[in-house]
Each structure stands twice: as C-alpha cells, then as structure tokens.
Design a protein around this motif. Sequence first.
Motif, PDB file in Angstrom:
ATOM      1  N   ASP A  78      38.353  32.982  31.451  1.00 44.33           N
ATOM      2  CA  ASP A  78      38.659  31.917  32.407  1.00 44.33           C
ATOM      3  C   ASP A  78      40.157  31.737  32.624  1.00 44.33           C
ATOM      4  O   ASP A  78      40.570  30.907  33.443  1.00 44.33           O
ATOM      5  CB  ASP A  78      38.044  30.594  31.946  1.00 44.33           C
ATOM      6  CG  ASP A  78      36.526  30.625  32.021  1.00 44.33           C
ATOM      7  OD1 ASP A  78      35.991  31.237  32.966  1.00 44.33           O
ATOM      8  OD2 ASP A  78      35.876  30.055  31.126  1.00 44.33           O
ATOM      9  N   ASP A 132      41.637  33.170  39.685  1.00 44.41           N
ATOM     10  CA  ASP A 132      40.800  34.092  40.425  1.00 44.41           C
ATOM     11  C   ASP A 132      41.523  35.418  40.568  1.00 44.41           C
ATOM     12  O   ASP A 132      42.708  35.427  40.898  1.00 44.41           O
ATOM     13  CB  ASP A 132      40.497  33.483  41.798  1.00 44.41           C
ATOM     14  CG  ASP A 132      39.412  34.220  42.537  1.00 44.41           C
ATOM     15  OD1 ASP A 132      38.425  34.595  41.896  1.00 44.41           O
ATOM     16  OD2 ASP A 132      39.568  34.418  43.748  1.00 44.41           O
ATOM     17  N   PRO A 133      40.931  36.561  40.365  1.00 48.34           N
ATOM     18  CA  PRO A 133      39.556  36.700  39.946  1.00 48.34           C
ATOM     19  C   PRO A 133      39.399  36.376  38.458  1.00 48.34           C
ATOM     20  O   PRO A 133      40.346  36.506  37.684  1.00 48.34           O
ATOM     21  CB  PRO A 133      39.247  38.173  40.210  1.00 48.34           C
ATOM     22  CG  PRO A 133      40.556  38.866  40.019  1.00 48.34           C
ATOM     23  CD  PRO A 133      41.582  37.872  40.521  1.00 48.34           C
ATOM     24  N   ARG A 134      38.212  35.948  38.092  1.00 54.13           N
ATOM     25  CA  ARG A 134      37.911  35.639  36.691  1.00 54.13           C
ATOM     26  C   ARG A 134      37.991  36.928  35.883  1.00 54.13           C
ATOM     27  O   ARG A 134      37.626  37.991  36.363  1.00 54.13           O
ATOM     28  CB  ARG A 134      36.512  35.041  36.595  1.00 54.13           C
ATOM     29  CG  ARG A 134      36.160  34.556  35.216  1.00 54.13           C
ATOM     30  CD  ARG A 134      34.798  33.854  35.246  1.00 54.13           C
ATOM     31  NE  ARG A 134      34.509  33.227  33.989  1.00 54.13           N
ATOM     32  CZ  ARG A 134      33.955  33.844  32.949  1.00 54.13           C
ATOM     33  NH1 ARG A 134      33.626  35.113  33.034  1.00 54.13           N
ATOM     34  NH2 ARG A 134      33.731  33.187  31.823  1.00 54.13           N
ATOM     35  N   GLY A 135      38.494  36.831  34.683  1.00 58.10           N
ATOM     36  CA  GLY A 135      38.558  37.992  33.798  1.00 58.10           C
ATOM     37  C   GLY A 135      39.727  37.917  32.848  1.00 58.10           C
ATOM     38  O   GLY A 135      40.659  37.143  33.042  1.00 58.10           O
ATOM     39  N   ARG A 189      43.104  38.970  30.923  1.00 54.70           N
ATOM     40  CA  ARG A 189      44.373  39.564  31.299  1.00 54.70           C
ATOM     41  C   ARG A 189      45.147  39.878  30.028  1.00 54.70           C
ATOM     42  O   ARG A 189      45.020  39.168  29.042  1.00 54.70           O
ATOM     43  CB  ARG A 189      45.168  38.598  32.171  1.00 54.70           C
ATOM     44  CG  ARG A 189      44.629  38.521  33.575  1.00 54.70           C
ATOM     45  CD  ARG A 189      45.012  37.257  34.299  1.00 54.70           C
ATOM     46  NE  ARG A 189      44.622  37.313  35.699  1.00 54.70           N
ATOM     47  CZ  ARG A 189      43.376  37.139  36.130  1.00 54.70           C
ATOM     48  NH1 ARG A 189      42.411  36.877  35.295  1.00 54.70           N
ATOM     49  NH2 ARG A 189      43.103  37.218  37.418  1.00 54.70           N
ATOM     50  N   VAL A 194      41.346  42.600  33.776  1.00 52.19           N
ATOM     51  CA  VAL A 194      41.412  42.735  35.234  1.00 52.19           C
ATOM     52  C   VAL A 194      42.845  42.820  35.749  1.00 52.19           C
ATOM     53  O   VAL A 194      43.060  43.103  36.926  1.00 52.19           O
ATOM     54  CB  VAL A 194      40.678  41.578  35.944  1.00 52.19           C
ATOM     55  CG1 VAL A 194      39.195  41.588  35.582  1.00 52.19           C
ATOM     56  CG2 VAL A 194      41.311  40.234  35.639  1.00 52.19           C
ATOM     57  N   GLU A 195      43.814  42.564  34.843  1.00 52.13           N
ATOM     58  CA  GLU A 195      45.215  42.538  35.261  1.00 52.13           C
ATOM     59  C   GLU A 195      46.094  42.613  34.017  1.00 52.13           C
ATOM     60  O   GLU A 195      45.713  42.162  32.952  1.00 52.13           O
ATOM     61  CB  GLU A 195      45.466  41.228  36.005  1.00 52.13           C
ATOM     62  CG  GLU A 195      46.792  41.098  36.697  1.00 52.13           C
ATOM     63  CD  GLU A 195      46.834  39.824  37.537  1.00 52.13           C
ATOM     64  OE1 GLU A 195      47.187  39.927  38.716  1.00 52.13           O
ATOM     65  OE2 GLU A 195      46.520  38.730  37.015  1.00 52.13           O
ATOM     66  N   ARG A 212      49.160  29.699  37.717  1.00 47.53           N
ATOM     67  CA  ARG A 212      48.034  30.102  38.584  1.00 47.53           C
ATOM     68  C   ARG A 212      46.936  29.058  38.662  1.00 47.53           C
ATOM     69  O   ARG A 212      45.962  29.248  39.347  1.00 47.53           O
ATOM     70  CB  ARG A 212      47.429  31.418  38.122  1.00 47.53           C
ATOM     71  CG  ARG A 212      48.405  32.597  38.143  1.00 47.53           C
ATOM     72  CD  ARG A 212      48.889  32.834  39.556  1.00 47.53           C
ATOM     73  NE  ARG A 212      49.754  33.972  39.703  1.00 47.53           N
ATOM     74  CZ  ARG A 212      51.080  33.957  39.629  1.00 47.53           C
ATOM     75  NH1 ARG A 212      51.721  32.859  39.331  1.00 47.53           N
ATOM     76  NH2 ARG A 212      51.794  35.026  39.835  1.00 47.53           N
TER      77      ARG A 212
END
Length: 137
Positions: free
Chosen positions: A26, A3-6, A8, A55-56, A136
């Motif tokens: 995922d 979380d959050p989904r996305g 990386r 997202v990261e 994670r």
Amino acid sequence: MIDPRGRRLGVDVGSVRVGVALCDPDGLVATPLETVPREGAARRIAELVDEHLAVEVVLGLPRTLAGREGPAAEAAQAFKVELEAVLGVPVVLHDERLTTVVATQQLRGRVKGRKQRAVIDQAAAVAILQGYLDTRR
C-alpha cells in the motif's frame, strides 16, 4: 495509498555500498531490506525486484543544500542508467538531501563498529523511500 499499488524498493547508492529498503504494497511504510556491495548491485537489485514483485525503484538523487547537482548526483544518474538496463520496472529519482546525516543521527549509539555503515546505508534508503511515499499520498 499510492497508485499503482505495489511494493517499491528504495535505493541509496554509494561508491562502496548500496542500501536497499522496501515498502508494503500500500506504500505506507518503508523498512530496511539489505546492504549490497556496489559492484554487482544492479544485478542484486534486479533479483530483489523479482523476489518482492516490486513495481518501482526509487533511487536517491544527492543534491547540495542549494539544490545543485554535483559528482554524487552524476554517479546516481549513471547508476539509474545501469539499473534501467537490467530492470523491467520504472526507476525514479528522489531528492535525498541529508538522508545519510539523518540516518547517522538516528542510529548513533545503537549500532557499533563495522555493522554501523551497512545499517546507515539501509536507514538512508528507508529515508529516501519514505520521503517519496509521503509525497505521493
């Protein structure tokens, strides 16, 4: 699933080249993406973040086997600052002990010549990102 989904990006920064890996939305599997020259790498990573809607960014932090940080870790910290100046997503540091060694061993005999270094950098980025994802879950 993390979380959050996305997606990386995983990053293995070196003094000459930067290996980049990408995971699925995922956060299950990291795969090699590309190797970029160190000069201008932050800008290219920003383009990749936008292109893949990441997202990261997970940046490898090289430590000694004793867990200490030396000159390579300082260089990674400086690159983190460089990335944060051009990215709109979080940049997290993840311990990368032995990732290049493992990547080199995995690729031994499969890739030859000049291409080997670029592939090793990508494989190290995969190891960094996959290690992060695995912690994670």
